[in-house]
Design an enzyme around this catalytic site. Structure first.
Site, PDB file in Angstrom:
ATOM      1  N   GLY A 220     -18.570  11.667 -18.632  1.00 55.58           N
ATOM      2  CA  GLY A 220     -18.246  12.159 -19.967  1.00 55.58           C
ATOM      3  C   GLY A 220     -16.797  12.546 -20.178  1.00 55.58           C
ATOM      4  O   GLY A 220     -16.284  12.480 -21.298  1.00 55.58           O
TER       5      GLY A 220
ATOM      6  N   GLU B 268     -13.570  18.741 -18.383  1.00 55.61           N
ATOM      7  CA  GLU B 268     -14.955  18.417 -18.743  1.00 55.61           C
ATOM      8  C   GLU B 268     -15.059  18.085 -20.231  1.00 55.61           C
ATOM      9  O   GLU B 268     -14.255  18.555 -21.043  1.00 55.61           O
ATOM     10  CB  GLU B 268     -15.857  19.629 -18.458  1.00 55.61           C
ATOM     11  CG  GLU B 268     -16.582  19.559 -17.135  1.00 55.61           C
ATOM     12  CD  GLU B 268     -17.724  18.547 -17.116  1.00 55.61           C
ATOM     13  OE1 GLU B 268     -17.721  17.578 -17.904  1.00 55.61           O
ATOM     14  OE2 GLU B 268     -18.633  18.731 -16.294  1.00 55.61           O
ATOM     15  N   ASP B 269     -16.042  17.300 -20.566  1.00 56.35           N
ATOM     16  CA  ASP B 269     -16.307  17.051 -21.982  1.00 56.35           C
ATOM     17  C   ASP B 269     -17.090  18.220 -22.578  1.00 56.35           C
ATOM     18  O   ASP B 269     -16.712  18.771 -23.596  1.00 56.35           O
ATOM     19  CB  ASP B 269     -17.049  15.726 -22.204  1.00 56.35           C
ATOM     20  CG  ASP B 269     -18.263  15.563 -21.305  1.00 56.35           C
ATOM     21  OD1 ASP B 269     -18.406  16.344 -20.334  1.00 56.35           O
ATOM     22  OD2 ASP B 269     -19.076  14.663 -21.559  1.00 56.35           O
TER      23      ASP B 269
ATOM     24  N   ASP C 259     -22.773  22.908 -21.129  1.00 57.99           N
ATOM     25  CA  ASP C 259     -24.081  23.128 -21.732  1.00 57.99           C
ATOM     26  C   ASP C 259     -24.659  24.392 -21.094  1.00 57.99           C
ATOM     27  O   ASP C 259     -24.363  25.495 -21.543  1.00 57.99           O
ATOM     28  CB  ASP C 259     -24.928  21.870 -21.436  1.00 57.99           C
ATOM     29  CG  ASP C 259     -26.072  21.694 -22.398  1.00 57.99           C
ATOM     30  OD1 ASP C 259     -26.680  22.707 -22.768  1.00 57.99           O
ATOM     31  OD2 ASP C 259     -26.366  20.555 -22.783  1.00 57.99           O
TER      32      ASP C 259
ATOM     33  N   LYS D 112     -21.356  24.912 -25.595  1.00 55.99           N
ATOM     34  CA  LYS D 112     -22.495  25.404 -26.383  1.00 55.99           C
ATOM     35  C   LYS D 112     -22.798  26.817 -25.914  1.00 55.99           C
ATOM     36  O   LYS D 112     -23.569  26.997 -24.959  1.00 55.99           O
ATOM     37  CB  LYS D 112     -23.722  24.516 -26.146  1.00 55.99           C
ATOM     38  CG  LYS D 112     -23.622  23.114 -26.718  1.00 55.99           C
ATOM     39  CD  LYS D 112     -24.892  22.343 -26.368  1.00 55.99           C
ATOM     40  CE  LYS D 112     -24.913  20.974 -26.997  1.00 55.99           C
ATOM     41  NZ  LYS D 112     -26.066  20.168 -26.503  1.00 55.99           N
TER      42      LYS D 112
ATOM     43  N   PHE E 155     -28.198  18.353 -30.236  1.00 58.01           N
ATOM     44  CA  PHE E 155     -27.989  17.110 -29.480  1.00 58.01           C
ATOM     45  C   PHE E 155     -26.765  16.395 -30.064  1.00 58.01           C
ATOM     46  O   PHE E 155     -26.837  15.791 -31.134  1.00 58.01           O
ATOM     47  CB  PHE E 155     -29.234  16.224 -29.584  1.00 58.01           C
ATOM     48  CG  PHE E 155     -29.322  15.213 -28.471  1.00 58.01           C
ATOM     49  CD1 PHE E 155     -28.195  14.576 -27.962  1.00 58.01           C
ATOM     50  CD2 PHE E 155     -30.544  14.915 -27.907  1.00 58.01           C
ATOM     51  CE1 PHE E 155     -28.274  13.657 -26.932  1.00 58.01           C
ATOM     52  CE2 PHE E 155     -30.657  13.993 -26.877  1.00 58.01           C
ATOM     53  CZ  PHE E 155     -29.517  13.368 -26.390  1.00 58.01           C
ATOM     54  N   VAL E 156     -25.652  16.492 -29.379  1.00 61.23           N
ATOM     55  CA  VAL E 156     -24.417  15.907 -29.908  1.00 61.23           C
ATOM     56  C   VAL E 156     -23.991  14.695 -29.092  1.00 61.23           C
ATOM     57  O   VAL E 156     -24.233  14.629 -27.885  1.00 61.23           O
ATOM     58  CB  VAL E 156     -23.263  16.938 -29.951  1.00 61.23           C
ATOM     59  CG1 VAL E 156     -23.527  17.989 -31.009  1.00 61.23           C
ATOM     60  CG2 VAL E 156     -23.056  17.588 -28.597  1.00 61.23           C
TER      61      VAL E 156
ATOM     62  N   ASP F 267     -22.963  11.165 -24.432  1.00 67.32           N
ATOM     63  CA  ASP F 267     -23.843  10.017 -24.657  1.00 67.32           C
ATOM     64  C   ASP F 267     -25.271  10.419 -24.961  1.00 67.32           C
ATOM     65  O   ASP F 267     -25.706  11.538 -24.703  1.00 67.32           O
ATOM     66  CB  ASP F 267     -23.867   9.123 -23.406  1.00 67.32           C
ATOM     67  CG  ASP F 267     -24.692   9.744 -22.276  1.00 67.32           C
ATOM     68  OD1 ASP F 267     -24.419  10.908 -21.917  1.00 67.32           O
ATOM     69  OD2 ASP F 267     -25.620   9.079 -21.778  1.00 67.32           O
TER      70      ASP F 267
ATOM     71  N   ARG G 255     -20.754   7.054 -26.296  1.00 66.45           N
ATOM     72  CA  ARG G 255     -19.590   7.667 -25.647  1.00 66.45           C
ATOM     73  C   ARG G 255     -18.303   7.234 -26.340  1.00 66.45           C
ATOM     74  O   ARG G 255     -17.324   7.977 -26.385  1.00 66.45           O
ATOM     75  CB  ARG G 255     -19.510   7.245 -24.169  1.00 66.45           C
ATOM     76  CG  ARG G 255     -20.564   7.846 -23.264  1.00 66.45           C
ATOM     77  CD  ARG G 255     -20.164   7.628 -21.807  1.00 66.45           C
ATOM     78  NE  ARG G 255     -21.286   7.723 -20.888  1.00 66.45           N
ATOM     79  CZ  ARG G 255     -21.748   8.848 -20.366  1.00 66.45           C
ATOM     80  NH1 ARG G 255     -21.210   9.998 -20.708  1.00 66.45           N
ATOM     81  NH2 ARG G 255     -22.757   8.831 -19.517  1.00 66.45           N
TER      82      ARG G 255
HETATM   83  C1  PRP Z   1     -22.744  16.465 -18.800  1.00 64.88           C
HETATM   84  C2  PRP Z   1     -21.312  16.987 -18.931  1.00 64.88           C
HETATM   85  C3  PRP Z   1     -21.249  17.999 -17.843  1.00 64.88           C
HETATM   86  C4  PRP Z   1     -22.660  18.524 -17.756  1.00 64.88           C
HETATM   87  C5  PRP Z   1     -22.743  19.825 -18.470  1.00 64.88           C
HETATM   88  O1  PRP Z   1     -22.776  15.490 -17.847  1.00 64.88           O
HETATM   89  O2  PRP Z   1     -20.369  15.968 -18.743  1.00 64.88           O
HETATM   90  O3  PRP Z   1     -20.833  17.461 -16.621  1.00 64.88           O
HETATM   91  O4  PRP Z   1     -23.510  17.586 -18.410  1.00 64.88           O
HETATM   92  O5  PRP Z   1     -24.045  20.328 -18.409  1.00 64.88           O
HETATM   93  P1  PRP Z   1     -24.359  21.745 -17.804  1.00 64.88           P
HETATM   94  O6  PRP Z   1     -23.354  22.707 -18.345  1.00 64.88           O
HETATM   95  O7  PRP Z   1     -25.750  22.028 -18.313  1.00 64.88           O
HETATM   96  O8  PRP Z   1     -24.329  21.660 -16.308  1.00 64.88           O
HETATM   97  P2  PRP Z   1     -24.045  14.556 -17.623  1.00 64.88           P
HETATM   98  O9  PRP Z   1     -24.858  15.079 -16.479  1.00 64.88           O
HETATM   99  O10 PRP Z   1     -24.771  14.354 -18.924  1.00 64.88           O
HETATM  100  O11 PRP Z   1     -23.367  13.210 -17.133  1.00 64.88           O
HETATM  101  P3  PRP Z   1     -22.263  12.303 -17.887  1.00 64.88           P
HETATM  102  O12 PRP Z   1     -20.964  13.066 -17.851  1.00 64.88           O
HETATM  103  O13 PRP Z   1     -22.204  11.076 -17.082  1.00 64.88           O
HETATM  104  O14 PRP Z   1     -22.729  12.078 -19.297  1.00 64.88           O
END
Ligand code: PRP
Length: 183
Positions: free
Chosen positions: A48, A103-104, A107, A135, A156-157, A163, A169
């Site tokens: 991400g 980081e993107d 959560d 968030k 859900f964004v 993604d 993405r």
């Molecule tokens: C997403 C995002 C962070 C993580 C955050 O990655 O890039 O790494 O989730 O979530 P958290 O705060 O609940 O730990 P994801 O696992 O969806 O993989 P991606 O980056 O490949 O989309």
């Protein structure tokens, strides 16, 4: 792609590409100031963070190094356990480096919480975080984040690296995904 390309899939455009670009410049200016005289190692968390890393790093006016990690929680059902598996590790040695994790989205915060401890354990001189989105209502652990682009609702964004099932993405804006897409 633009929001207009996937308009029926979005209920709302939450953050526009212009807002992201403007906020990126602000964050970069802050990072330039905070790290003056140092050369941080930017650690992007795949997949991400690719967009944030690309834009944020180029908005900086100082030298940086860049490296990447890929991590995965042990299955969707156990994400809340906070157990993270390293799928791709850094190629750099972080010992005595100033590490800035890029980081993107934050959560639950569990991924970052693990990564911060992991990198500190390798002897990094400092470990800070730059995340474009957070968030606050989803946070499951206390987490200090120095650079945050936008606090967003717990919805859900997608877009700008975020993604659904591997898609969206490459959407320039960030929008709320319409329930008919994922239900
Ligand atoms: C997403 C995002 C962070 C993580 C955050 O990655 O890039 O790494 O989730 O979530 P958290 O705060 O609940 O730990 P994801 O696992 O969806 O993989 P991606 O980056 O490949 O989309």
């Amino acid at each position: 792609m633009d929001s207009s390309d996937v308009a029926p899939d979005l209920t709302e455009i939450l953050v526009t590409q212009e807002q992201i670009a403007a906020r990126t410049l602000e964050l970069a200016a802050q990072i330039d100031t905070d790290y003056a005289g140092r050369e941080p190692l930017l650690v992007g968390v795949l997949n991400g963070a690719v967009m944030v890393m690309s834009d944020l790093s180029r908005a900086l006016h100082m030298h940086v190094r860049m490296d990447w990690m890929a991590v995965s929680s042990y299955g969707a059902g156990t994400k809340s356990s906070g157990v993270v598996r390293i799928l791709k590790d850094l190629t750099s040695d972080v010992h005595e480096r100033d590490v800035l994790i890029v980081e993107d989205i934050i959560d639950t915060g569990l991924t970052l919480s693990y990564l911060i401890e992991n990198l500190k354990g390798r002897g990094a001189a400092s470990v800070e975080v730059a995340a474009m989105f957070r968030k606050p209502d989803a946070l499951a652990v206390p987490l200090e984040v120095k650079y945050v682009g936008f606090d967003i609702p717990n919805q859900f964004v997608v877009g700008y690296g975020l993604d659904f099932d591997g898609r969206y993405r490459n959407l320039r804006d960030v929008g709320i995904l319409a329930p008919h897409v994922y239900s």
